[in-house]
Design an enzyme around this catalytic site. Structure first.
Site, PDB file in Angstrom:
ATOM      1  N   GLY A   1       0.823  -1.213   0.000  1.00 39.15           N
ATOM      2  CA  GLY A   1       0.000   0.000   0.000  1.00 39.15           C
ATOM      3  C   GLY A   1       0.854   1.259   0.000  1.00 39.15           C
ATOM      4  O   GLY A   1       2.079   1.221   0.052  1.00 39.15           O
TER       5      GLY A   1
ATOM      6  N   VAL B   1      -7.895  17.804  14.667  1.00 41.82           N
ATOM      7  CA  VAL B   1      -9.250  17.271  14.893  1.00 41.82           C
ATOM      8  C   VAL B   1     -10.186  18.294  15.534  1.00 41.82           C
ATOM      9  O   VAL B   1     -11.387  18.072  15.621  1.00 41.82           O
ATOM     10  CB  VAL B   1      -9.230  15.965  15.743  1.00 41.82           C
ATOM     11  CG1 VAL B   1      -8.416  14.883  15.059  1.00 41.82           C
ATOM     12  CG2 VAL B   1      -8.755  16.212  17.166  1.00 41.82           C
TER      13      VAL B   1
ATOM     14  N   TYR C   1     -10.228  14.350  30.975  1.00 42.30           N
ATOM     15  CA  TYR C   1      -9.856  13.135  30.231  1.00 42.30           C
ATOM     16  C   TYR C   1     -10.839  11.994  30.510  1.00 42.30           C
ATOM     17  O   TYR C   1     -11.306  11.327  29.578  1.00 42.30           O
ATOM     18  CB  TYR C   1      -8.426  12.742  30.635  1.00 42.30           C
ATOM     19  CG  TYR C   1      -7.803  11.657  29.798  1.00 42.30           C
ATOM     20  CD1 TYR C   1      -7.411  11.891  28.486  1.00 42.30           C
ATOM     21  CD2 TYR C   1      -7.578  10.384  30.336  1.00 42.30           C
ATOM     22  CE1 TYR C   1      -6.818  10.901  27.718  1.00 42.30           C
ATOM     23  CE2 TYR C   1      -6.979   9.380  29.581  1.00 42.30           C
ATOM     24  CZ  TYR C   1      -6.600   9.645  28.276  1.00 42.30           C
ATOM     25  OH  TYR C   1      -6.015   8.652  27.523  1.00 42.30           O
TER      26      TYR C   1
ATOM     27  N   ALA D   1     -13.917  12.243  31.602  1.00 46.25           N
ATOM     28  CA  ALA D   1     -15.235  12.601  31.049  1.00 46.25           C
ATOM     29  C   ALA D   1     -15.242  12.390  29.533  1.00 46.25           C
ATOM     30  O   ALA D   1     -16.201  11.851  28.970  1.00 46.25           O
ATOM     31  CB  ALA D   1     -15.571  14.051  31.389  1.00 46.25           C
ATOM     32  N   ALA D   2     -14.171  12.806  28.873  1.00 50.22           N
ATOM     33  CA  ALA D   2     -14.102  12.661  27.414  1.00 50.22           C
ATOM     34  C   ALA D   2     -14.097  11.185  27.015  1.00 50.22           C
ATOM     35  O   ALA D   2     -14.791  10.779  26.080  1.00 50.22           O
ATOM     36  CB  ALA D   2     -12.848  13.353  26.881  1.00 50.22           C
ATOM     37  N   LYS D   3     -13.320  10.382  27.723  1.00 46.23           N
ATOM     38  CA  LYS D   3     -13.196   8.969  27.330  1.00 46.23           C
ATOM     39  C   LYS D   3     -14.475   8.183  27.671  1.00 46.23           C
ATOM     40  O   LYS D   3     -14.823   7.231  26.967  1.00 46.23           O
ATOM     41  CB  LYS D   3     -11.967   8.338  27.992  1.00 46.23           C
ATOM     42  CG  LYS D   3     -10.639   8.942  27.505  1.00 46.23           C
ATOM     43  CD  LYS D   3     -10.409   8.741  26.012  1.00 46.23           C
ATOM     44  CE  LYS D   3      -9.016   9.180  25.584  1.00 46.23           C
ATOM     45  NZ  LYS D   3      -8.768   8.989  24.144  1.00 46.23           N
TER      46      LYS D   3
ATOM     47  N   THR E   1     -16.883  -1.490  23.081  1.00 48.10           N
ATOM     48  CA  THR E   1     -15.549  -1.041  23.497  1.00 48.10           C
ATOM     49  C   THR E   1     -14.804  -2.245  24.067  1.00 48.10           C
ATOM     50  O   THR E   1     -15.308  -2.905  24.984  1.00 48.10           O
ATOM     51  CB  THR E   1     -15.648   0.063  24.574  1.00 48.10           C
ATOM     52  OG1 THR E   1     -16.313   1.191  24.010  1.00 48.10           O
ATOM     53  CG2 THR E   1     -14.266   0.483  25.047  1.00 48.10           C
TER      54      THR E   1
HETATM   55  N1  LIG Z   1      -0.484   5.814  26.361  1.00 44.29           N
HETATM   56  C1  LIG Z   1      -1.457   5.364  27.138  1.00 44.29           C
HETATM   57  O1  LIG Z   1      -1.202   4.832  28.226  1.00 44.29           O
HETATM   58  C2  LIG Z   1      -2.883   5.483  26.710  1.00 44.29           C
HETATM   59  C3  LIG Z   1      -3.824   4.794  27.473  1.00 44.29           C
HETATM   60  C4  LIG Z   1      -5.157   4.857  27.117  1.00 44.29           C
HETATM   61  C5  LIG Z   1      -5.537   5.578  26.010  1.00 44.29           C
HETATM   62  N2  LIG Z   1      -4.612   6.253  25.277  1.00 44.29           N
HETATM   63  C6  LIG Z   1      -5.102   7.006  24.122  1.00 44.29           C
HETATM   64  O2  LIG Z   1      -4.406   6.608  22.956  1.00 44.29           O
HETATM   65  C7  LIG Z   1      -4.415   7.681  22.025  1.00 44.29           C
HETATM   66  C8  LIG Z   1      -3.007   7.893  21.515  1.00 44.29           C
HETATM   67  O3  LIG Z   1      -2.208   8.310  22.604  1.00 44.29           O
HETATM   68  P1  LIG Z   1      -0.654   7.951  22.745  1.00 44.29           P
HETATM   69  O4  LIG Z   1      -0.458   7.312  24.037  1.00 44.29           O
HETATM   70  O5  LIG Z   1      -0.172   7.300  21.520  1.00 44.29           O
HETATM   71  O6  LIG Z   1      -0.077   9.419  22.934  1.00 44.29           O
HETATM   72  P2  LIG Z   1       0.798  10.340  22.008  1.00 44.29           P
HETATM   73  O7  LIG Z   1       0.877  11.642  22.743  1.00 44.29           O
HETATM   74  O8  LIG Z   1       2.045   9.650  21.603  1.00 44.29           O
HETATM   75  O9  LIG Z   1      -0.139  10.503  20.723  1.00 44.29           O
HETATM   76  C9  LIG Z   1      -1.223  11.366  20.672  1.00 44.29           C
HETATM   77  C10 LIG Z   1      -1.300  11.887  19.254  1.00 44.29           C
HETATM   78  O10 LIG Z   1      -2.459  12.734  19.106  1.00 44.29           O
HETATM   79  C11 LIG Z   1      -2.067  13.874  18.390  1.00 44.29           C
HETATM   80  N3  LIG Z   1      -2.965  14.996  18.640  1.00 44.29           N
HETATM   81  C12 LIG Z   1      -3.188  15.631  19.813  1.00 44.29           C
HETATM   82  N4  LIG Z   1      -4.059  16.639  19.613  1.00 44.29           N
HETATM   83  C13 LIG Z   1      -4.412  16.624  18.302  1.00 44.29           C
HETATM   84  C14 LIG Z   1      -5.273  17.401  17.497  1.00 44.29           C
HETATM   85  N5  LIG Z   1      -5.958  18.428  18.000  1.00 44.29           N
HETATM   86  N6  LIG Z   1      -5.383  17.083  16.185  1.00 44.29           N
HETATM   87  C15 LIG Z   1      -4.694  16.059  15.652  1.00 44.29           C
HETATM   88  N7  LIG Z   1      -3.839  15.287  16.353  1.00 44.29           N
HETATM   89  C16 LIG Z   1      -3.717  15.583  17.670  1.00 44.29           C
HETATM   90  C17 LIG Z   1      -0.644  14.138  18.885  1.00 44.29           C
HETATM   91  O11 LIG Z   1       0.055  15.016  18.033  1.00 44.29           O
HETATM   92  C18 LIG Z   1      -0.082  12.722  18.899  1.00 44.29           C
HETATM   93  O12 LIG Z   1       0.384  12.348  17.616  1.00 44.29           O
HETATM   94  C19 LIG Z   1      -5.010   8.887  22.752  1.00 44.29           C
HETATM   95  O13 LIG Z   1      -6.361   9.045  22.386  1.00 44.29           O
HETATM   96  C20 LIG Z   1      -4.902   8.489  24.210  1.00 44.29           C
HETATM   97  O14 LIG Z   1      -5.869   9.116  25.003  1.00 44.29           O
HETATM   98  C21 LIG Z   1      -3.288   6.214  25.596  1.00 44.29           C
END
Ligand SMILES: NC(=O)c1ccc[n+]([C@@H]2O[C@H](COP(=O)([O-])OP(=O)(O)OC[C@H]3O[C@@H](n4cnc5c(N)ncnc54)[C@H](O)[C@@H]3O)[C@@H](O)[C@H]2O)c1
Length: 249
Positions: free
Chosen positions: A50, A59, A150, A152-154, A236
């Site tokens: 790909g 976003v 966080y 609340a959003a999730k 989920t």
């Molecule tokens: N790391 C963890 O332990 C964990 C646990 C549960 C959920 N998550 C979720 O996983 C997802 C990815 O997180 P991650 O851990 O890889 O963190 P990360 O910080 O490495 O990645 C987050 C990404 O989102 C992008 N981003 C933030 N705001 C943005 C916006 N307004 N528009 C476009 N892109 C935007 C950032 O630039 C980054 O690339 C998130 O939704 C996070 O809440 C992470």
């Protein structure tokens, strides 16, 4: 060849998802706010059959989402999957959390998922067997002190996943979410580095006694995009090494 758009695809879990999809022969559209990070993510992907492209997209900004979707329409035959992975976390106690910080997290982690899903609907509806996978968190089902916005959003993301799954089930679009536990990305590494989080304390509470690696989240996302999950929608799936089932004292 199928095409997936990943929000927040340049780092962490989003990058791991992009990598898994490339290996499986998808076209991958990596989106995010930071052009440099996107370019190096695309350059660092192990190539597959790909095509991988990077596009700047926030976003929180519907115009930027629409502009990227128009480019995807020009460059690819279809948009088959949207992965809503972009997210931010702001840590502060609720009694002092500013309204601006609350809004930033809700606008990115919850409204951003709705905005992208709504914007992509028309393209996804045209594809055969389209999917949306939202990256939630265990914070959607448990309380975490200092993370009001966080959590609340999730939690909202899980409700949104159910409603979009319901509304779009008869439009051939399945909508599901993955709720990761503590995963080794910058989001967590930053907290460990500056002393706000302790890896030893975290792993002591996780039944599997380790953090998740990003690819362990990505493979579940991939399952929810595949025909192996063809009768699953609005759900989920928690991927957390057992932390949310741990009632031990
Ligand atoms: N790391 C963890 O332990 C964990 C646990 C549960 C959920 N998550 C979720 O996983 C997802 C990815 O997180 P991650 O851990 O890889 O963190 P990360 O910080 O490495 O990645 C987050 C990404 O989102 C992008 N981003 C933030 N705001 C943005 C916006 N307004 N528009 C476009 N892109 C935007 C950032 O630039 C980054 O690339 C998130 O939704 C996070 O809440 C992470």
């Amino acid at each position: 060849m199928k095409t997936a758009l990943i929000t927040g695809g340049a780092k962490g879990i989003g990058l791991a998802i992009s990598q898994e999809l490339m290996r499986d022969g998808w076209n991958v559209v990596i989106t995010g706010r930071d052009e440099h990070a996107i370019d190096s993510a695309v350059a660092g992907l192990t190539t597959g059959p790909g095509k991988a492209v990077g596009k700047v997209m926030d976003v929180r900004d519907r115009a930027s989402i629409d502009a990227v979707l128009a480019e995807v329409r020009d460059e690819f035959d279809s948009l088959d999957s949207l992965i809503n992975c972009a997210g931010v976390i702001i840590r502060d106690e609720s009694e002092v959390l500013s309204e601006a910080d609350w809004e930033t997290v809700i606008d990115t982690d919850l409204s951003g998922v709705f905005r992208c899903s709504q914007a992509a609907f028309a393209d996804l509806e045209k594809a055969e067997g389209a999917t949306i996978v939202n990256v939630g968190s265990i914070a959607g089902s448990v309380g975490i002190a200092g993370r009001a916005g966080y959590t609340a959003a999730k939690a909202g993301l899980e409700g949104l996943t159910r409603t979009l799954g319901l509304e779009w089930a008869n439009r051939d679009i399945r909508v599901n979410a993955v709720a990761p536990g503590w995963t080794r990305t910058e989001m967590v590494a930053g907290g460990i580095k500056d002393g706000r989080l302790s890896e030893a304390a975290l792993t002591a509470r996780i039944p599997q006694k380790r953090l998740a690696e990003p690819h362990e989240i990505a493979t579940v996302v991939k399952f929810l995009m595949s025909s192996d999950s063809s009768y699953i929608t609005g759900q989920t799936i928690t991927v957390d090494g057992g932390i949310t089932i741990n009632g031990n004292t």
